[in-house]
Design a protein around this motif. Sequence first.
Motif, short mmCIF file in Angstrom:
data_model
loop_
_atom_site.label_atom_id
_atom_site.label_comp_id
_atom_site.label_asym_id
_atom_site.label_seq_id
_atom_site.Cartn_x
_atom_site.Cartn_y
_atom_site.Cartn_z
N VAL A 190 0.86 -1.18 0.00
CA VAL A 190 0.00 0.00 0.00
C VAL A 190 0.90 1.23 0.00
N LEU A 191 0.72 2.08 -1.01
CA LEU A 191 1.57 3.25 -1.18
C LEU A 191 0.73 4.50 -1.39
N ASP A 192 1.30 5.63 -1.04
CA ASP A 192 0.70 6.94 -1.30
C ASP A 192 1.85 7.91 -1.55
N GLY A 193 1.56 8.99 -2.24
CA GLY A 193 2.59 9.97 -2.52
C GLY A 193 2.21 10.86 -3.69
N PRO A 194 3.09 11.75 -4.09
CA PRO A 194 2.79 12.66 -5.20
C PRO A 194 2.50 11.86 -6.48
N PRO A 195 1.37 12.11 -7.15
CA PRO A 195 1.10 11.41 -8.42
C PRO A 195 2.24 11.63 -9.41
N GLY A 196 2.65 10.56 -10.06
CA GLY A 196 3.76 10.63 -11.00
C GLY A 196 5.11 10.30 -10.39
N ALA A 197 5.18 10.22 -9.06
CA ALA A 197 6.45 9.84 -8.41
C ALA A 197 6.81 8.41 -8.82
N THR A 198 8.09 8.17 -9.05
CA THR A 198 8.53 6.85 -9.51
C THR A 198 9.39 6.16 -8.45
N ILE A 199 9.22 4.85 -8.36
CA ILE A 199 9.92 4.02 -7.39
C ILE A 199 10.66 2.93 -8.15
N ASP A 200 11.96 2.81 -7.93
CA ASP A 200 12.73 1.72 -8.53
C ASP A 200 12.51 0.45 -7.72
N VAL A 201 12.29 -0.67 -8.43
CA VAL A 201 12.00 -1.95 -7.80
C VAL A 201 13.11 -2.93 -8.17
N GLU A 202 13.83 -3.42 -7.16
CA GLU A 202 14.95 -4.34 -7.37
C GLU A 202 14.67 -5.65 -6.67
N LEU A 203 15.11 -6.75 -7.30
CA LEU A 203 14.85 -8.09 -6.79
C LEU A 203 16.13 -8.90 -6.81
N SER A 204 16.39 -9.66 -5.72
CA SER A 204 17.59 -10.50 -5.70
C SER A 204 17.44 -11.71 -6.61
N ASP A 205 16.20 -12.11 -6.91
CA ASP A 205 15.93 -13.21 -7.82
C ASP A 205 16.28 -12.78 -9.25
N PRO A 206 16.84 -13.67 -10.07
CA PRO A 206 17.21 -13.28 -11.44
C PRO A 206 16.02 -12.89 -12.30
N ARG A 207 14.82 -13.31 -11.92
CA ARG A 207 13.64 -12.91 -12.68
C ARG A 207 13.30 -11.44 -12.43
N ALA A 208 12.69 -10.81 -13.41
CA ALA A 208 12.23 -9.44 -13.24
C ALA A 208 11.09 -9.42 -12.24
N PRO A 209 10.85 -8.26 -11.57
CA PRO A 209 9.77 -8.19 -10.57
C PRO A 209 8.43 -8.68 -11.10
N GLY A 210 8.05 -8.25 -12.29
CA GLY A 210 6.87 -8.81 -12.95
C GLY A 210 5.53 -8.41 -12.39
N GLY A 211 5.47 -7.53 -11.37
CA GLY A 211 4.19 -7.12 -10.82
C GLY A 211 3.39 -6.31 -11.82
N ALA A 212 2.06 -6.36 -11.69
CA ALA A 212 1.20 -5.68 -12.65
C ALA A 212 1.43 -4.18 -12.70
#
Length: 560
Positions: free
Chosen positions: A493-515
């Motif tokens: 659950v997130l909130d913040g300024p619309p348009g703000a971007t968050i980098d998502v990093e995963l230790s698994d070799p697969r990409a995060p893949g979230g919708a």
Amino acid sequence: MILAAFLSLIAGVASVLSPCVLPFLPVIIGGSLGSGSKRRPVLIAVSLALSLMIFTVLLKASTWLISVDPRIWRLGSGLLIVTLGLAMGFPGGWARLEAALGLSRRSKALLDEARRREGSTASAVATGAALGPVFNSCSPTYAWVLATVVPTSAARGFLYLSLYCLGFSGALLAISLLGRRALEHLGWAADPAGILQRTLAVVFVVVGLLVVTGADRAIQARVPSIASFEATLVPDNGDSGGLPPEDAPALADTGELKGAFPAPEFTGIEEWINSDALTMEGLRGTVVLIDFWTYSCINCERTQPFLNAWYEAYHDEGLEIVGVHAPEFAFEKERAHVERAVRAAGIRYPVALDNDYRTWHAFRNRYWPAKYLIDRSGTVRYAHFGEGEYDATEDAIRALLRTDGARSRPDGEPHLFTPGQSPETYLGWRRASGYVGEPAFAEGIQTYEAAWRIPVNSWTLNGRFRVEAERLVAEDDGARLSVRFIGQQVYLVLDGPPGATIDVELSDPRAPGGADVRDGRLTLDSARLYELVDLGDVGDGVLLTLILPKDVAAYAFTFG
């Protein structure tokens, strides 16, 4: 924390019983040796406690002005505690060090000056104030204060310091009131080779090694907390009547009610979506399914396709579904946010906004999601809490409708609960659990340092954050939030300024893949639940790291 608090108290008592301090007690505790003043022992104990607290608080304050990596403080603290244990186990070494450095020479001079006016109030206060440095320099157990108070948060440090002062001032006062006879009977406790001193030495060495290696944080992360239990409950917003406790829903293992009860009326509903205001009385003659939900709850979201399918299949046969939206977080009270979630989920049945939990309390409900099935006469016949049991719930609906038509089918393949997945993890101070790192997680603004090792089902912070009751907020760009999880999906659950971007990093070799993630980046559009990770199969011990811009707020992780 409990062990450290207990050892703080014991370390305070041990300071009074140190071999180099004990011989001075008959001299400095005049109230027990014929001075005639009953106040003197109390004055000495109180002034001693205050002098030590003032000194230590000033030392703590000075560390805030020095920009030192919290991990250095932690390493130094652990080594200091180990040293304390070794000093207690081998007291001869500490005595030689104290003599070589002359640690107590000036302190003893202060005591001599204080004794000039024996019996006066000023003398008692001065004696207590001078006694602090004697204990600090002569007794190795003061190292416990330095090792636990300086590196921790202000609140926790003050607790440890207070317990330490309570231990030694209480022991000092007891000795002063009991007199010489008490000193004669305390020889076993002060004996450097005795069982008490050796046991404490071993305990301090073990605790110090746990601190140095970070294993203490791992242990804390695995201990169930009250917060994890409270995560299933809504804070008490006042009771508005409804079912008395003896008539609250009682369920069999199948989810079926052990005893039916009259359905409470809708109470305190502020607004309705998809419908004019409804009443339970007005729905008599209709089979009603009440669904308590909130739009940022992943368990509710996974249930939604089944509710939509039931409404589509059985509405024309006499079923009405009412979604009672009871917000978990403050931003979920806004009608515009709920309307957006209703459209996104394809909900066509009525939705009631129960922002004050009055209908929630009338049903004595405690869970998201929760379903109550009411027959045509207005009696609750079936209830189910949480996900699952969809076939059983549909069977109950069909039985009340007396239908034998085709069963419903939800659209697509709904995401289901993964056995063994990580538990829901709250990030506000009120219900937080599983945090590891430095300093201690606490309300307010602090600069956090990520833990060296993050156990499964734990999380850590790196950077400057503001911690509030139900969320944490990044105070600077580049603040990091990391969690190690078990499961296929990760939601936040997130909130913040619309348009703000968050980098998502995963230790698994697969990409995060979230919708909600594109090319390793998430863009905020509103306050809601975001899908960050979808591995396709269960990941065990995968580390997820989010790099947050300033003013982005995170509330709670859920997993699938």
